[in-house]
Design an enzyme around this catalytic site. Structure first.
Site, mmCIF file in Angstrom:
data_model
loop_
_atom_site.group_PDB
_atom_site.id
_atom_site.type_symbol
_atom_site.label_atom_id
_atom_site.label_comp_id
_atom_site.label_asym_id
_atom_site.label_seq_id
_atom_site.Cartn_x
_atom_site.Cartn_y
_atom_site.Cartn_z
ATOM 1 N N TYR A 121 10.910 0.882 6.559
ATOM 2 C CA TYR A 121 10.007 0.309 5.639
ATOM 3 C C TYR A 121 10.065 1.211 4.156
ATOM 4 O O TYR A 121 10.275 0.752 3.122
ATOM 5 C CB TYR A 121 8.483 0.284 6.020
ATOM 6 N N THR A 173 5.164 3.194 -2.348
ATOM 7 C CA THR A 173 4.543 3.648 -1.308
ATOM 8 C C THR A 173 4.607 5.122 -1.028
ATOM 9 O O THR A 173 5.939 5.656 -1.346
ATOM 10 C CB THR A 173 4.646 2.829 -0.065
HETATM 11 N N1 LIG Z 1 -1.714 -1.477 2.355
HETATM 12 C C1 LIG Z 1 -1.134 -0.204 1.949
HETATM 13 O O1 LIG Z 1 -1.930 0.727 2.581
HETATM 14 C C2 LIG Z 1 -0.092 -0.019 1.084
HETATM 15 C C3 LIG Z 1 0.093 1.479 0.909
HETATM 16 C C4 LIG Z 1 1.387 1.701 0.381
HETATM 17 C C5 LIG Z 1 2.203 0.450 -0.562
HETATM 18 N N2 LIG Z 1 1.747 -0.757 -0.222
HETATM 19 C C6 LIG Z 1 2.479 -1.916 -0.912
HETATM 20 O O2 LIG Z 1 1.529 -2.771 -1.495
HETATM 21 C C7 LIG Z 1 2.077 -4.062 -1.205
HETATM 22 C C8 LIG Z 1 0.960 -4.764 -0.820
HETATM 23 O O3 LIG Z 1 0.528 -4.780 0.257
HETATM 24 P P1 LIG Z 1 -0.676 -5.423 1.080
HETATM 25 O O4 LIG Z 1 -1.372 -4.108 1.821
HETATM 26 O O5 LIG Z 1 -1.448 -5.920 -0.063
HETATM 27 O O6 LIG Z 1 0.009 -6.327 2.085
HETATM 28 P P2 LIG Z 1 -0.331 -7.765 2.408
HETATM 29 O O7 LIG Z 1 0.598 -8.030 3.553
HETATM 30 O O8 LIG Z 1 -1.531 -8.284 2.328
HETATM 31 O O9 LIG Z 1 0.362 -8.433 1.145
HETATM 32 C C9 LIG Z 1 1.755 -8.848 0.910
HETATM 33 C C10 LIG Z 1 1.718 -10.109 0.316
HETATM 34 O O10 LIG Z 1 3.203 -10.620 0.007
HETATM 35 C C11 LIG Z 1 3.445 -11.854 0.655
HETATM 36 N N3 LIG Z 1 5.164 -12.063 0.660
HETATM 37 C C12 LIG Z 1 5.655 -11.078 1.678
HETATM 38 N N4 LIG Z 1 6.954 -11.323 1.379
HETATM 39 C C13 LIG Z 1 6.918 -12.352 0.639
HETATM 40 C C14 LIG Z 1 8.046 -13.138 0.145
HETATM 41 N N5 LIG Z 1 9.257 -12.806 0.469
HETATM 42 N N6 LIG Z 1 7.908 -14.011 -0.909
HETATM 43 C C15 LIG Z 1 6.599 -14.284 -1.347
HETATM 44 N N7 LIG Z 1 5.616 -13.644 -0.816
HETATM 45 C C16 LIG Z 1 5.705 -12.850 0.154
HETATM 46 C C17 LIG Z 1 2.613 -11.883 1.845
HETATM 47 O O11 LIG Z 1 2.504 -13.394 2.310
HETATM 48 C C18 LIG Z 1 1.351 -11.254 1.447
HETATM 49 O O12 LIG Z 1 0.533 -12.170 0.949
HETATM 50 C C19 LIG Z 1 3.385 -3.889 -0.506
HETATM 51 O O13 LIG Z 1 4.511 -4.169 -1.391
HETATM 52 C C20 LIG Z 1 3.024 -2.703 0.185
HETATM 53 O O14 LIG Z 1 4.670 -2.128 0.561
HETATM 54 C C21 LIG Z 1 0.598 -1.105 0.741
#
Ligand SMILES: NC(=O)c1ccc[n+]([C@@H]2O[C@H](COP(=O)([O-])OP(=O)(O)OC[C@H]3O[C@@H](n4cnc5c(N)ncnc54)[C@H](O)[C@@H]3O)[C@@H](O)[C@H]2O)c1
Length: 326
Positions: free
Chosen positions: A141, A117
Protein backbone atom coordinates in the site's frame (compact mmCIF):
# COMPACT_ATOMS: atom_id res chain seq x y z
CA UNK A 1 -14.10 26.44 -12.74
CA UNK A 2 -14.94 22.96 -11.62
CA UNK A 3 -12.93 20.50 -9.51
CA UNK A 4 -12.93 16.78 -10.27
CA UNK A 5 -12.94 14.71 -7.09
CA UNK A 6 -11.95 11.09 -7.59
CA UNK A 7 -13.09 8.85 -4.75
CA UNK A 8 -15.53 11.54 -3.63
CA UNK A 9 -18.03 8.93 -2.43
CA UNK A 10 -15.49 7.72 0.12
CA UNK A 11 -14.75 8.82 3.68
CA UNK A 12 -12.21 11.60 3.11
CA UNK A 13 -13.31 12.53 -0.42
CA UNK A 14 -16.90 12.91 0.81
CA UNK A 15 -15.88 15.27 3.62
CA UNK A 16 -13.76 17.28 1.20
CA UNK A 17 -16.75 17.63 -1.14
CA UNK A 18 -18.65 19.09 1.83
CA UNK A 19 -15.80 21.50 2.62
CA UNK A 20 -15.72 22.59 -1.03
CA UNK A 21 -19.44 23.24 -1.35
CA UNK A 22 -19.44 24.96 2.06
CA UNK A 23 -17.21 27.62 0.55
CA UNK A 24 -19.03 27.84 -2.78
CA UNK A 25 -16.77 25.72 -4.99
CA UNK A 26 -18.16 23.47 -7.72
CA UNK A 27 -17.03 19.84 -7.34
CA UNK A 28 -17.99 16.84 -9.44
CA UNK A 29 -17.37 13.28 -8.26
CA UNK A 30 -15.99 10.25 -10.08
CA UNK A 31 -16.14 7.05 -8.04
CA UNK A 32 -16.52 3.36 -8.87
CA UNK A 33 -18.28 2.74 -5.51
CA UNK A 34 -15.92 -0.18 -4.78
CA UNK A 35 -15.76 1.02 -1.17
CA UNK A 36 -17.59 4.32 -1.47
CA UNK A 37 -21.21 5.10 -0.86
CA UNK A 38 -23.42 6.97 -3.36
CA UNK A 39 -25.30 8.58 -0.46
CA UNK A 40 -22.07 10.28 0.67
CA UNK A 41 -22.29 12.65 -2.31
CA UNK A 42 -24.68 15.52 -1.56
CA UNK A 43 -27.59 16.00 -3.92
CA UNK A 44 -26.72 18.75 -6.34
CA UNK A 45 -23.14 17.54 -6.76
CA UNK A 46 -22.82 15.75 -10.14
CA UNK A 47 -21.86 12.11 -9.60
CA UNK A 48 -20.33 9.80 -12.21
CA UNK A 49 -20.01 6.09 -11.49
CA UNK A 50 -16.83 4.92 -13.15
CA UNK A 51 -13.19 4.03 -12.94
CA UNK A 52 -10.28 6.49 -12.77
CA UNK A 53 -8.53 4.12 -15.19
CA UNK A 54 -11.13 4.86 -17.89
CA UNK A 55 -9.24 7.50 -19.89
CA UNK A 56 -12.11 8.32 -22.24
CA UNK A 57 -14.51 8.90 -19.36
CA UNK A 58 -12.01 11.07 -17.46
CA UNK A 59 -11.20 13.13 -20.56
CA UNK A 60 -14.90 13.61 -21.26
CA UNK A 61 -15.45 14.86 -17.70
CA UNK A 62 -12.46 17.21 -17.93
CA UNK A 63 -13.72 18.71 -21.19
CA UNK A 64 -17.45 18.81 -20.49
CA UNK A 65 -17.04 20.34 -17.03
CA UNK A 66 -14.05 22.60 -17.72
CA UNK A 67 -12.04 20.98 -14.95
CA UNK A 68 -9.16 23.15 -13.67
CA UNK A 69 -8.13 20.93 -10.75
CA UNK A 70 -8.25 17.26 -9.83
CA UNK A 71 -8.28 16.14 -6.21
CA UNK A 72 -7.39 12.47 -6.30
CA UNK A 73 -8.62 10.33 -3.40
CA UNK A 74 -9.61 7.14 -5.23
CA UNK A 75 -7.56 4.21 -3.93
CA UNK A 76 -7.60 0.97 -2.05
CA UNK A 77 -6.41 1.68 1.48
CA UNK A 78 -6.17 -1.46 3.65
CA UNK A 79 -2.56 -2.29 4.52
CA UNK A 80 -2.98 -6.04 5.31
CA UNK A 81 -5.07 -6.46 2.15
CA UNK A 82 -2.22 -4.89 0.16
CA UNK A 83 0.19 -7.42 1.66
CA UNK A 84 -2.14 -10.27 0.64
CA UNK A 85 -2.90 -8.92 -2.85
CA UNK A 86 -0.13 -6.48 -3.82
CA UNK A 87 -0.65 -6.59 -7.58
CA UNK A 88 -4.23 -5.45 -7.23
CA UNK A 89 -3.01 -2.51 -5.12
CA UNK A 90 -0.36 -1.55 -7.66
CA UNK A 91 -3.00 -1.74 -10.40
CA UNK A 92 -5.62 0.33 -8.63
CA UNK A 93 -3.40 2.82 -6.83
CA UNK A 94 -0.37 3.19 -9.10
CA UNK A 95 -1.24 2.10 -12.64
CA UNK A 96 -4.60 3.86 -12.58
CA UNK A 97 -3.06 7.00 -11.07
CA UNK A 98 -0.73 6.96 -14.08
CA UNK A 99 -3.75 6.74 -16.39
CA UNK A 100 -5.48 9.56 -14.53
CA UNK A 101 -2.37 11.74 -14.72
CA UNK A 102 -2.07 11.10 -18.42
CA UNK A 103 -5.69 12.19 -18.90
CA UNK A 104 -5.03 15.29 -16.74
CA UNK A 105 -2.07 16.27 -18.92
CA UNK A 106 -3.96 15.55 -22.15
CA UNK A 107 -6.95 17.51 -20.86
CA UNK A 108 -4.74 20.46 -19.90
CA UNK A 109 -5.59 20.34 -16.19
CA UNK A 110 -3.11 22.55 -14.35
CA UNK A 111 -3.62 21.61 -10.70
CA UNK A 112 -3.52 18.23 -8.99
CA UNK A 113 -3.95 17.44 -5.29
CA UNK A 114 -2.97 13.91 -4.35
CA UNK A 115 -3.94 11.85 -1.28
CA UNK A 116 -0.80 10.21 -0.05
CA UNK A 117 -0.10 8.70 3.31
CA UNK A 118 2.21 8.57 6.31
CA UNK A 119 2.71 4.93 5.26
CA UNK A 120 5.35 6.17 2.80
CA UNK A 121 7.66 6.80 5.78
CA UNK A 122 7.55 3.26 7.15
CA UNK A 123 9.24 3.22 10.54
CA UNK A 124 10.89 6.67 10.62
CA UNK A 125 14.18 6.98 12.53
CA UNK A 126 12.81 9.96 14.45
CA UNK A 127 9.32 11.24 15.07
CA UNK A 128 7.63 13.76 14.61
CA UNK A 129 8.60 13.10 11.03
CA UNK A 130 8.99 15.91 8.51
CA UNK A 131 8.73 15.74 4.74
CA UNK A 132 12.53 15.71 4.37
CA UNK A 133 12.74 12.21 5.95
CA UNK A 134 13.62 9.45 3.52
CA UNK A 135 10.57 7.42 2.55
CA UNK A 136 10.82 3.71 3.35
CA UNK A 137 7.32 2.19 3.12
CA UNK A 138 6.75 -1.17 4.80
CA UNK A 139 3.78 -2.32 2.74
CA UNK A 140 2.65 -2.61 -0.88
CA UNK A 141 0.00 0.00 0.00
CA UNK A 142 2.68 2.52 1.05
CA UNK A 143 4.81 1.68 -1.99
CA UNK A 144 1.81 2.00 -4.33
CA UNK A 145 1.34 5.55 -3.02
CA UNK A 146 5.02 6.47 -3.06
CA UNK A 147 5.30 5.40 -6.70
CA UNK A 148 2.38 7.68 -7.50
CA UNK A 149 4.16 10.52 -5.70
CA UNK A 150 7.24 9.98 -7.89
CA UNK A 151 5.12 10.00 -11.07
CA UNK A 152 3.60 13.28 -10.01
CA UNK A 153 7.01 14.85 -9.33
CA UNK A 154 8.27 13.78 -12.75
CA UNK A 155 5.09 14.74 -14.59
CA UNK A 156 5.12 18.16 -12.98
CA UNK A 157 8.75 18.70 -14.03
CA UNK A 158 7.92 17.78 -17.62
CA UNK A 159 4.43 19.21 -18.20
CA UNK A 160 2.39 22.27 -17.31
CA UNK A 161 0.96 20.71 -14.14
CA UNK A 162 1.56 21.67 -10.52
CA UNK A 163 0.61 19.50 -7.55
CA UNK A 164 0.26 19.32 -3.82
CA UNK A 165 0.75 15.86 -2.36
CA UNK A 166 -0.74 15.56 1.12
CA UNK A 167 0.58 12.78 3.31
CA UNK A 168 -2.28 12.10 5.69
CA UNK A 169 -1.67 10.56 9.07
CA UNK A 170 -4.52 8.58 10.73
CA UNK A 171 -7.84 10.05 9.74
CA UNK A 172 -10.79 9.88 12.14
CA UNK A 173 -13.93 11.68 13.27
CA UNK A 174 -16.96 12.76 11.26
CA UNK A 175 -18.56 15.95 10.00
CA UNK A 176 -19.45 18.02 13.13
CA UNK A 177 -22.77 18.94 11.43
CA UNK A 178 -23.50 15.18 11.20
CA UNK A 179 -23.93 15.18 7.43
CA UNK A 180 -21.31 12.46 6.92
CA UNK A 181 -18.95 10.03 8.58
CA UNK A 182 -17.10 6.81 7.90
CA UNK A 183 -19.60 4.41 6.29
CA UNK A 184 -17.37 1.84 4.58
CA UNK A 185 -18.52 -1.65 5.57
CA UNK A 186 -15.67 -3.59 7.18
CA UNK A 187 -13.54 -0.45 7.69
CA UNK A 188 -10.40 -1.20 9.68
CA UNK A 189 -9.84 2.25 11.24
CA UNK A 190 -9.15 1.90 14.96
CA UNK A 191 -11.63 4.47 16.26
CA UNK A 192 -14.41 3.13 14.04
CA UNK A 193 -13.75 -0.46 15.11
CA UNK A 194 -13.66 0.55 18.79
CA UNK A 195 -16.95 2.46 18.43
CA UNK A 196 -18.60 -0.48 16.66
CA UNK A 197 -17.53 -2.60 19.62
CA UNK A 198 -18.80 -0.02 22.11
CA UNK A 199 -22.15 -0.04 20.28
CA UNK A 200 -22.24 -3.87 20.44
CA UNK A 201 -22.00 -4.35 16.68
CA UNK A 202 -18.90 -6.38 17.39
CA UNK A 203 -18.57 -8.61 20.43
CA UNK A 204 -14.88 -7.73 20.93
CA UNK A 205 -12.01 -6.02 19.15
CA UNK A 206 -8.38 -6.97 18.57
CA UNK A 207 -5.28 -5.01 19.45
CA UNK A 208 -2.57 -6.04 17.02
CA UNK A 209 0.79 -6.28 18.78
CA UNK A 210 1.72 -5.40 22.36
CA UNK A 211 5.50 -5.66 22.09
CA UNK A 212 6.31 -2.59 20.02
CA UNK A 213 9.05 -0.26 21.36
CA UNK A 214 6.45 2.28 22.57
CA UNK A 215 5.48 3.31 26.15
CA UNK A 216 2.67 0.73 26.44
CA UNK A 217 3.79 -1.67 23.70
CA UNK A 218 1.00 -0.78 21.26
CA UNK A 219 1.38 1.27 18.08
CA UNK A 220 1.40 5.06 18.31
CA UNK A 221 -0.37 7.15 15.67
CA UNK A 222 -1.26 10.78 14.98
CA UNK A 223 -5.06 11.05 14.59
CA UNK A 224 -6.36 13.93 12.48
CA UNK A 225 -10.02 14.98 12.30
CA UNK A 226 -11.43 14.33 8.83
CA UNK A 227 -13.01 17.81 8.63
CA UNK A 228 -9.66 19.48 9.40
CA UNK A 229 -8.04 17.21 6.84
CA UNK A 230 -10.72 18.17 4.30
CA UNK A 231 -9.83 21.84 4.84
CA UNK A 232 -6.18 21.10 4.08
CA UNK A 233 -7.29 20.44 0.49
CA UNK A 234 -8.75 23.94 0.31
CA UNK A 235 -5.39 25.35 1.43
CA UNK A 236 -3.66 23.20 -1.21
CA UNK A 237 -6.00 24.40 -3.97
CA UNK A 238 -5.59 28.04 -2.93
CA UNK A 239 -1.83 27.61 -3.00
CA UNK A 240 -1.89 26.17 -6.52
CA UNK A 241 -4.35 28.75 -7.84
CA UNK A 242 -2.16 31.53 -6.41
CA UNK A 243 0.69 30.19 -8.56
CA UNK A 244 2.45 28.34 -5.72
CA UNK A 245 5.06 25.72 -6.51
CA UNK A 246 4.47 21.99 -6.24
CA UNK A 247 4.74 20.70 -2.67
CA UNK A 248 4.68 17.45 -0.68
CA UNK A 249 3.26 18.07 2.80
CA UNK A 250 2.36 16.16 5.93
CA UNK A 251 -1.09 16.47 7.44
CA UNK A 252 -1.40 15.52 11.09
CA UNK A 253 -1.53 17.27 14.48
CA UNK A 254 1.92 16.34 15.77
CA UNK A 255 0.69 14.39 18.78
CA UNK A 256 0.69 10.60 19.08
CA UNK A 257 -1.73 8.30 20.92
CA UNK A 258 -1.18 4.61 21.49
CA UNK A 259 -3.82 2.06 20.50
CA UNK A 260 -4.55 1.48 24.19
CA UNK A 261 -4.93 5.21 24.85
CA UNK A 262 -7.40 5.48 21.97
CA UNK A 263 -9.39 2.47 23.19
CA UNK A 264 -9.54 3.96 26.71
CA UNK A 265 -10.67 7.31 25.27
CA UNK A 266 -13.43 5.54 23.28
CA UNK A 267 -14.57 3.77 26.46
CA UNK A 268 -14.72 7.11 28.29
CA UNK A 269 -16.53 9.03 25.52
CA UNK A 270 -19.01 6.21 24.80
CA UNK A 271 -19.44 5.53 28.52
CA UNK A 272 -19.24 1.75 28.08
CA UNK A 273 -16.67 -0.94 28.60
CA UNK A 274 -16.00 -3.63 25.98
CA UNK A 275 -13.76 -6.60 25.46
CA UNK A 276 -10.37 -6.27 23.79
CA UNK A 277 -8.24 -9.23 22.74
CA UNK A 278 -4.54 -9.22 22.17
CA UNK A 279 -3.61 -10.39 18.66
CA UNK A 280 -0.20 -10.77 16.96
CA UNK A 281 1.38 -7.87 15.10
CA UNK A 282 0.10 -7.25 11.56
CA UNK A 283 2.52 -7.12 8.65
CA UNK A 284 3.29 -3.61 7.47
CA UNK A 285 2.45 -1.71 10.70
CA UNK A 286 5.18 0.72 11.89
CA UNK A 287 5.63 1.10 15.66
CA UNK A 288 5.17 4.83 15.98
CA UNK A 289 4.58 7.73 13.65
CA UNK A 290 3.62 11.34 14.32
CA UNK A 291 3.56 14.26 11.85
CA UNK A 292 5.46 17.47 11.71
CA UNK A 293 2.96 19.57 9.70
CA UNK A 294 4.65 22.98 10.04
CA UNK A 295 4.94 23.33 6.27
CA UNK A 296 1.22 22.74 5.71
CA UNK A 297 0.43 25.34 8.37
CA UNK A 298 2.65 27.84 6.56
CA UNK A 299 0.41 27.23 3.54
CA UNK A 300 -2.55 28.45 5.60
CA UNK A 301 -3.94 25.24 7.11
CA UNK A 302 -5.49 25.97 10.51
CA UNK A 303 -6.72 22.93 12.43
CA UNK A 304 -9.92 23.59 14.37
CA UNK A 305 -10.76 20.17 15.80
CA UNK A 306 -7.47 19.02 17.28
CA UNK A 307 -8.84 17.05 20.22
CA UNK A 308 -9.10 13.26 20.50
CA UNK A 309 -12.34 13.12 22.58
CA UNK A 310 -14.00 15.55 20.12
CA UNK A 311 -12.97 13.34 17.21
CA UNK A 312 -14.38 10.29 18.98
CA UNK A 313 -17.58 12.12 19.91
CA UNK A 314 -18.23 13.16 16.31
CA UNK A 315 -17.52 9.62 15.08
CA UNK A 316 -19.81 8.22 17.80
CA UNK A 317 -22.68 10.48 16.72
CA UNK A 318 -22.23 9.20 13.16
CA UNK A 319 -22.09 5.56 14.24
CA UNK A 320 -25.34 6.04 16.17
CA UNK A 321 -26.93 7.55 13.08
CA UNK A 322 -25.75 4.57 11.01
CA UNK A 323 -27.21 2.20 13.60
CA UNK A 324 -30.52 4.04 13.46
CA UNK A 325 -30.85 3.61 9.68
CA UNK A 326 -29.57 0.01 9.36
N1 LIG B 1 -8.32 6.84 5.93
C1 LIG B 1 -7.08 7.11 6.29
O1 LIG B 1 -6.74 7.07 7.48
C2 LIG B 1 -6.05 7.49 5.23
C3 LIG B 1 -4.75 7.77 5.66
C4 LIG B 1 -3.81 8.14 4.73
C5 LIG B 1 -4.16 8.27 3.40
N2 LIG B 1 -5.42 7.99 2.98
C6 LIG B 1 -5.74 8.14 1.56
O2 LIG B 1 -6.92 8.91 1.43
C7 LIG B 1 -7.64 8.51 0.27
C8 LIG B 1 -9.10 8.31 0.61
O3 LIG B 1 -9.20 7.32 1.62
P1 LIG B 1 -10.57 7.03 2.38
O4 LIG B 1 -10.25 6.74 3.79
O5 LIG B 1 -11.56 8.09 2.09
O6 LIG B 1 -10.98 5.64 1.70
P2 LIG B 1 -12.38 5.19 1.08
O7 LIG B 1 -12.24 3.74 0.76
O8 LIG B 1 -13.50 5.63 1.96
O9 LIG B 1 -12.45 6.05 -0.25
C9 LIG B 1 -11.82 5.68 -1.45
C10 LIG B 1 -12.84 5.93 -2.56
O10 LIG B 1 -12.23 5.67 -3.82
C11 LIG B 1 -13.12 4.90 -4.63
N3 LIG B 1 -12.28 4.16 -5.58
C12 LIG B 1 -11.33 3.24 -5.31
N4 LIG B 1 -10.74 2.83 -6.45
C13 LIG B 1 -11.34 3.50 -7.48
C14 LIG B 1 -11.18 3.52 -8.89
N5 LIG B 1 -10.27 2.74 -9.50
N6 LIG B 1 -11.94 4.35 -9.62
C15 LIG B 1 -12.88 5.15 -9.03
N7 LIG B 1 -13.08 5.18 -7.69
C16 LIG B 1 -12.32 4.36 -6.92
C17 LIG B 1 -13.90 4.03 -3.63
O11 LIG B 1 -15.13 3.58 -4.10
C18 LIG B 1 -14.05 5.02 -2.46
O12 LIG B 1 -15.23 5.79 -2.59
C19 LIG B 1 -6.94 7.27 -0.28
O13 LIG B 1 -6.17 7.66 -1.39
C20 LIG B 1 -6.04 6.84 0.87
O14 LIG B 1 -4.87 6.21 0.39
C21 LIG B 1 -6.38 7.59 3.88
Amino acid sequence: MTILITGGAGFIGGHTVLALIDRGEIPIVLDDLSTGNRAAVPSGVPFFAGDIGDTELVLRLIQNHRIDAIVHFAAKIVVPESVADPLNYYLNNTVKTHTLLQAAVRGNVKHFVFSSTAAVYGNPSSTPVSETADPAPLSPYGRSKLMSEYMLVDASAAYDLRYVTLRYFNVAGADPARRLGQSTPGATHLIKVALETALRRRSYMNIYGSDYPTPDGTCVRDYVHVSDLARSHLAALDHLRDGGESRTLNCGYGRGYSVRQVVDAVRRVAGVDFEIRQAPRRAGDPASIVANSDELMKLGWEPELNDLPTMIEHALEWEKKLTAVT
